[in-house]
Design a protein around this motif. Structure first.
Motif, PDB file in Angstrom:
ATOM      1  N   ALA A 133      -7.101  55.074  40.703  1.00 47.43           N
ATOM      2  CA  ALA A 133      -7.469  56.020  39.650  1.00 47.43           C
ATOM      3  C   ALA A 133      -6.231  56.661  39.037  1.00 47.43           C
ATOM      4  O   ALA A 133      -6.180  56.917  37.828  1.00 47.43           O
ATOM      5  CB  ALA A 133      -8.407  57.086  40.203  1.00 47.43           C
ATOM      6  N   ALA A 134      -5.215  56.919  39.865  1.00 45.40           N
ATOM      7  CA  ALA A 134      -3.966  57.498  39.347  1.00 45.40           C
ATOM      8  C   ALA A 134      -3.276  56.513  38.424  1.00 45.40           C
ATOM      9  O   ALA A 134      -2.737  56.892  37.379  1.00 45.40           O
ATOM     10  CB  ALA A 134      -3.051  57.894  40.507  1.00 45.40           C
ATOM     11  N   ALA A 135      -3.277  55.225  38.790  1.00 43.53           N
ATOM     12  CA  ALA A 135      -2.646  54.203  37.945  1.00 43.53           C
ATOM     13  C   ALA A 135      -3.364  54.069  36.608  1.00 43.53           C
ATOM     14  O   ALA A 135      -2.735  53.857  35.578  1.00 43.53           O
ATOM     15  CB  ALA A 135      -2.632  52.868  38.689  1.00 43.53           C
ATOM     16  N   ARG A 136      -4.694  54.222  36.632  1.00 46.50           N
ATOM     17  CA  ARG A 136      -5.475  54.117  35.394  1.00 46.50           C
ATOM     18  C   ARG A 136      -5.518  55.429  34.626  1.00 46.50           C
ATOM     19  O   ARG A 136      -5.993  55.473  33.491  1.00 46.50           O
ATOM     20  CB  ARG A 136      -6.914  53.697  35.725  1.00 46.50           C
ATOM     21  N   ARG A 137      -5.057  56.498  35.267  1.00 47.82           N
ATOM     22  CA  ARG A 137      -5.119  57.845  34.687  1.00 47.82           C
ATOM     23  C   ARG A 137      -6.548  58.211  34.293  1.00 47.82           C
ATOM     24  O   ARG A 137      -6.800  58.796  33.238  1.00 47.82           O
ATOM     25  CB  ARG A 137      -4.185  57.962  33.476  1.00 47.82           C
ATOM     26  N   SER A 138      -7.459  57.855  35.181  1.00 49.73           N
ATOM     27  CA  SER A 138      -8.871  58.069  34.872  1.00 49.73           C
ATOM     28  C   SER A 138      -9.393  59.422  35.340  1.00 49.73           C
ATOM     29  O   SER A 138     -10.525  59.781  35.027  1.00 49.73           O
ATOM     30  CB  SER A 138      -9.718  56.952  35.501  1.00 49.73           C
ATOM     31  N   ILE A 139      -8.585  60.169  36.084  1.00 51.68           N
ATOM     32  CA  ILE A 139      -8.986  61.499  36.536  1.00 51.68           C
ATOM     33  C   ILE A 139      -7.906  62.490  36.124  1.00 51.68           C
ATOM     34  O   ILE A 139      -6.725  62.318  36.460  1.00 51.68           O
ATOM     35  CB  ILE A 139      -9.184  61.545  38.067  1.00 51.68           C
ATOM     36  N   ASN A 140      -8.286  63.525  35.409  1.00 50.49           N
ATOM     37  CA  ASN A 140      -7.328  64.542  34.977  1.00 50.49           C
ATOM     38  C   ASN A 140      -6.704  65.234  36.179  1.00 50.49           C
ATOM     39  O   ASN A 140      -7.402  65.625  37.112  1.00 50.49           O
ATOM     40  CB  ASN A 140      -8.021  65.593  34.099  1.00 50.49           C
ATOM     41  N   GLY A 141      -5.385  65.365  36.150  1.00 50.77           N
ATOM     42  CA  GLY A 141      -4.680  66.066  37.211  1.00 50.77           C
ATOM     43  C   GLY A 141      -4.285  65.215  38.395  1.00 50.77           C
ATOM     44  O   GLY A 141      -3.579  65.675  39.283  1.00 50.77           O
ATOM     45  N   LEU A 142      -4.723  63.955  38.434  1.00 49.98           N
ATOM     46  CA  LEU A 142      -4.360  63.049  39.522  1.00 49.98           C
ATOM     47  C   LEU A 142      -3.066  62.349  39.157  1.00 49.98           C
ATOM     48  O   LEU A 142      -2.976  61.717  38.108  1.00 49.98           O
ATOM     49  CB  LEU A 142      -5.479  62.038  39.761  1.00 49.98           C
ATOM     50  N   GLN A 143      -2.048  62.481  40.010  1.00 49.47           N
ATOM     51  CA  GLN A 143      -0.746  61.917  39.664  1.00 49.47           C
ATOM     52  C   GLN A 143      -0.047  61.348  40.890  1.00 49.47           C
ATOM     53  O   GLN A 143      -0.313  61.753  42.020  1.00 49.47           O
ATOM     54  CB  GLN A 143       0.138  63.004  39.050  1.00 49.47           C
ATOM     55  N   ALA A 144       0.839  60.388  40.628  1.00 50.81           N
ATOM     56  CA  ALA A 144       1.663  59.815  41.688  1.00 50.81           C
ATOM     57  C   ALA A 144       2.886  60.693  41.897  1.00 50.81           C
ATOM     58  O   ALA A 144       3.474  61.194  40.932  1.00 50.81           O
ATOM     59  CB  ALA A 144       2.094  58.395  41.307  1.00 50.81           C
ATOM     60  N   LEU A 145       3.261  60.909  43.148  1.00 52.58           N
ATOM     61  CA  LEU A 145       4.453  61.702  43.440  1.00 52.58           C
ATOM     62  C   LEU A 145       5.696  60.850  43.242  1.00 52.58           C
ATOM     63  O   LEU A 145       5.722  59.682  43.647  1.00 52.58           O
ATOM     64  CB  LEU A 145       4.403  62.236  44.873  1.00 52.58           C
ATOM     65  N   PRO A 146       6.749  61.407  42.650  1.00 49.98           N
ATOM     66  CA  PRO A 146       7.944  60.621  42.323  1.00 49.98           C
ATOM     67  C   PRO A 146       8.971  60.577  43.442  1.00 49.98           C
ATOM     68  O   PRO A 146      10.166  60.610  43.202  1.00 49.98           O
ATOM     69  CB  PRO A 146       8.504  61.388  41.113  1.00 49.98           C
ATOM     70  N   ASP A 147       8.521  60.505  44.703  1.00 46.45           N
ATOM     71  CA  ASP A 147       9.474  60.576  45.815  1.00 46.45           C
ATOM     72  C   ASP A 147       9.614  59.269  46.590  1.00 46.45           C
ATOM     73  O   ASP A 147      10.251  59.214  47.627  1.00 46.45           O
ATOM     74  CB  ASP A 147       9.069  61.697  46.784  1.00 46.45           C
ATOM     75  N   GLY A 148       8.991  58.212  46.099  1.00 46.05           N
ATOM     76  CA  GLY A 148       9.096  56.926  46.783  1.00 46.05           C
ATOM     77  C   GLY A 148       8.131  56.750  47.930  1.00 46.05           C
ATOM     78  O   GLY A 148       8.154  55.719  48.602  1.00 46.05           O
ATOM     79  N   SER A 149       7.255  57.716  48.161  1.00 42.03           N
ATOM     80  CA  SER A 149       6.317  57.633  49.277  1.00 42.03           C
ATOM     81  C   SER A 149       5.088  56.805  48.941  1.00 42.03           C
ATOM     82  O   SER A 149       4.379  56.339  49.829  1.00 42.03           O
ATOM     83  CB  SER A 149       5.857  59.037  49.684  1.00 42.03           C
ATOM     84  N   GLY A 150       4.807  56.641  47.630  1.00 42.85           N
ATOM     85  CA  GLY A 150       3.590  55.978  47.215  1.00 42.85           C
ATOM     86  C   GLY A 150       2.384  56.889  47.219  1.00 42.85           C
ATOM     87  O   GLY A 150       1.259  56.428  47.018  1.00 42.85           O
TER      88      GLY A 150
END
Length: 202
Positions: A133-150
């Motif tokens: 869902a984060a990759a599709r940006r289908s939920i507002n406010g759901l985001q990937a963290l930019p720390d390399g953890s996935g």
């Protein structure tokens, strides 16, 4: 006794050339817990700060922070643990859990958010649904963290997060009924390493 042995085994990495373990003691929830770790591996670890490595800390609570964090989150790799830091009590003497946030040189949370993270479940399907869902940006406010953890994260009231999870259906919808999310309090839900965590007021 079983808890102490489990913590010891969890903290030790399984490597073919591991040296004899170094034993240490950590104070967790006001209990002394004996753990062991490979000192040679620790020197190479990105999660072991230079300050911890060089310190001559001869007190009774002398376990490196990454060893303690490993014991609290045995289902994750060191990379997957990157979003988390150790929460300590007001005296700084006892670890009370782990939280989201930047670590100081001792692995403790830099900012006192007042929340503690708890594993909600270890259903890969639910964590995968949030990641997709984060990759599709289908939920507002759901985001990937930019720390390399996935890791992916969503924050808000329990009601909002429950609704977002329910909209994904399947395993994620089952998580939506978690008592932690139904309280209505502000929480963050993190999906990382096939596991979901809810971070809420301690």
């Amino acid at each position: 006794m079983r808890y102490l042995l489990t913590a010891l085994l969890i903290a030790l990495p399984f490597t073919a050339q591991a040296e004899e373990p170094v034993f240490c003691t950590a104070r967790i929830n006001d209990r002394d817990v004996v753990m062991g770790y490979d000192k040679a591996e620790a020197k190479l670890s990105d999660t072991y700060s230079r300050r911890e490595l060089l310190a001559t800390k001869w007190g009774r609570h002398d376990c490196p922070s990454y060893v303690v964090l490993r014991s609290l989150t045995p289902e994750l790799t060191d990379e997957e643990r990157l979003p988390f830091c150790l929460r300590v009590d007001d005296n700084g003497d006892s670890v009370v859990g782990y939280d989201l946030g930047e670590r100081d040189a001792w692995g403790r949370c830099r900012a006192g958010t007042g929340t503690v993270c708890t594993r909600v479940n270890q259903t890969t399907a639910a964590a995968g649904a949030l990641t997709s869902a984060a990759a599709r940006r289908s939920i507002n406010g759901l985001q990937a963290l930019p720390d390399g953890s996935g890791a992916v994260i969503i924050s808000g009231t329990g009601g909002y997060i429950s609704g977002a999870l329910a909209s994904l259906g399947g395993a994620a919808a089952a998580v939506a009924a978690s008592p932690m999310l139904l309280t209505g309090a502000v929480v963050s839900v993190v999906a990382v390493g096939g596991t979901l965590y809810a971070c809420h007021d301690s």
